[in-house]
Enzyme design. Sequence first.
Site, short mmCIF file in Angstrom:
data_model
loop_
_atom_site.label_atom_id
_atom_site.label_comp_id
_atom_site.label_asym_id
_atom_site.label_seq_id
_atom_site.Cartn_x
_atom_site.Cartn_y
_atom_site.Cartn_z
N SER A 78 -95.69 2.23 8.11
CA SER A 78 -96.70 1.36 7.63
C SER A 78 -96.28 -0.06 7.61
O SER A 78 -95.60 -0.67 6.52
CB SER A 78 -97.20 1.88 6.18
OG SER A 78 -98.12 1.08 5.55
N GLU B 160 -95.45 2.88 -3.56
CA GLU B 160 -94.52 2.00 -2.87
C GLU B 160 -93.67 1.20 -3.98
O GLU B 160 -93.73 -0.03 -4.30
CB GLU B 160 -95.25 1.01 -2.01
CG GLU B 160 -94.22 -0.03 -1.17
CD GLU B 160 -95.05 -0.96 -0.26
OE1 GLU B 160 -94.37 -1.78 0.11
OE2 GLU B 160 -96.22 -1.07 -0.49
N GLU C 269 -90.49 -0.61 -3.65
CA GLU C 269 -89.60 -0.94 -2.52
C GLU C 269 -88.43 -1.40 -3.16
O GLU C 269 -88.32 -2.29 -3.89
CB GLU C 269 -90.43 -2.09 -1.94
CG GLU C 269 -89.51 -2.87 -0.61
CD GLU C 269 -90.07 -4.10 0.07
OE1 GLU C 269 -89.38 -4.45 0.72
OE2 GLU C 269 -91.23 -4.30 -0.22
N ASP D 295 -102.47 -6.63 4.86
CA ASP D 295 -103.06 -6.81 3.58
C ASP D 295 -102.35 -8.17 3.06
O ASP D 295 -102.35 -8.06 1.72
CB ASP D 295 -102.94 -5.83 2.77
CG ASP D 295 -101.38 -5.20 2.61
OD1 ASP D 295 -100.76 -5.14 3.51
OD2 ASP D 295 -101.09 -4.90 1.20
N TYR E 74 -95.47 -10.86 -1.03
CA TYR E 74 -96.79 -10.57 0.05
C TYR E 74 -97.86 -11.45 -0.85
O TYR E 74 -97.73 -11.90 -1.79
CB TYR E 74 -97.20 -9.13 -0.21
CG TYR E 74 -96.98 -8.30 0.94
CD1 TYR E 74 -97.97 -8.00 1.65
CD2 TYR E 74 -95.73 -7.60 1.19
CE1 TYR E 74 -97.92 -7.30 2.75
CE2 TYR E 74 -95.50 -7.14 2.33
CZ TYR E 74 -96.39 -6.62 3.13
OH TYR E 74 -96.29 -5.89 4.45
N LYS F 205 -94.52 5.00 0.48
CA LYS F 205 -94.12 4.03 1.31
C LYS F 205 -92.92 3.62 0.86
O LYS F 205 -92.72 2.47 0.43
CB LYS F 205 -95.23 2.86 1.40
CG LYS F 205 -94.96 1.69 2.41
CD LYS F 205 -95.91 0.85 2.50
CE LYS F 205 -95.65 -0.31 3.62
NZ LYS F 205 -97.01 -1.19 3.68
N LYS G 130 -103.22 0.72 -2.04
CA LYS G 130 -101.74 0.47 -1.77
C LYS G 130 -101.31 -0.60 -3.21
O LYS G 130 -102.12 -1.21 -3.47
CB LYS G 130 -101.33 -0.42 -0.55
CG LYS G 130 -100.03 -0.93 -0.53
CD LYS G 130 -99.86 -2.02 0.36
CE LYS G 130 -98.65 -2.83 0.02
NZ LYS G 130 -98.37 -4.03 0.69
#
Length: 395
Positions: free
Chosen positions: A333, A222, A224, A70, A395, A264, A182
């Site tokens: 993932s 998620e 992170e 993604d 990302y 995640k 997500k």
Amino acid sequence: PPCTSCSVPLAGQLTKMAFALKSAASAKAVRAQTASRRSAVVVRAGKYDEELIKTANAVASPGRGILAMDESNATCGKRLDSIGVENNEENRRAYRELLVSAPGLNKYISGAILFEETLYQNTKSGKKFVDLMNENGIIPGIKVDKGLAPLANSNGESWCMGLDGLDKRTADYYKAGARFAKWRSVVSIPAGPSTIAVRDCAYGLARYAAISQASGLVPIVEPEVLLDGEHDIDRTLEVAEAVWAETFKYLADNKVLFEGILLKPAMVTPGAECKNRAGPEKVADYTLKMLRRRVPPAVPGIMFLSGGQSELEATLNLNAMNQKPNPWHVSFSYARALQNTVLKTWQGKPENVQAAQEALMKRAKANSDAQLGKYDPSTESKSAAEGMYQKGYTY
């Protein structure tokens, strides 16, 4: 006058009556407070409850994990640039089609996270990507956040954009065929992290999760904890526990259905620049310790991100976790840890598609074996151990 039927004076009778009335009122108030507390923690997702649970468990099925593909167009462009391929829609389509069309991929991959462009895109033959994935037994997912932005009055930290209009977008994504979503928010240990950054991360994830479930999408949660920094593994554990405590507090406040979400998390490792490295056993011990302290067993799947670890390191750590008892489906993932060798093999050339797909299958199988706790690293190449960490990765 005194009571004619008993010897208790009137004042005593009135005192007893007042005490009884007060006790009854107190008991009623306690019952009301208890009911209020109970209603505050009841979690409901609405009409999609059964479907959400079914989807979450299908993604978190034995020996399978998620292919994260993604990346935004800009980030995908950086990947293509690394092999000398121009960043345009056709090349992005060709690469992503290579991934999801790999024969037999569904044996190891249960779902794939798409960028919006891919969700609505057709393959070279004119078939919708979503239809191709469903035919191949891979559940389509969708990235729904709008990226990170500087968080005002913080220590140079970030917040995740995308809540505005999310209800409409998630409803549209469901109609287009997506079944899970997500949202990636981040926490930086070198930056503190500040209280406001952790709270914003947790609250944003909870609102996104509630909105996604209301549209029929299983939310991947998620927050992170970035690898950036020189901190040791104990500091990572401390911050990860704080982040997940805050996240589950707000998930409960927003009545998110825990059985219909996937997590995640980042593995609990030392910072990327810490000199004291940790082996797979230690990473597994610390990570599972964190999960047991913070994650309810109602959550069906823990789908770890690779976070810049090498392909080999990410697989070894996952394998070590699955050799220890835990109440969840502990899986993967991965983006870079599945795609790095694939991209280098492909090189943008049609004649390399089969070889690239074989490279993808090898990595997918390795992580499938790790999910089952049966991974054998003896067949790995030296390139699998190459680090992929990028400071401040986006990302």
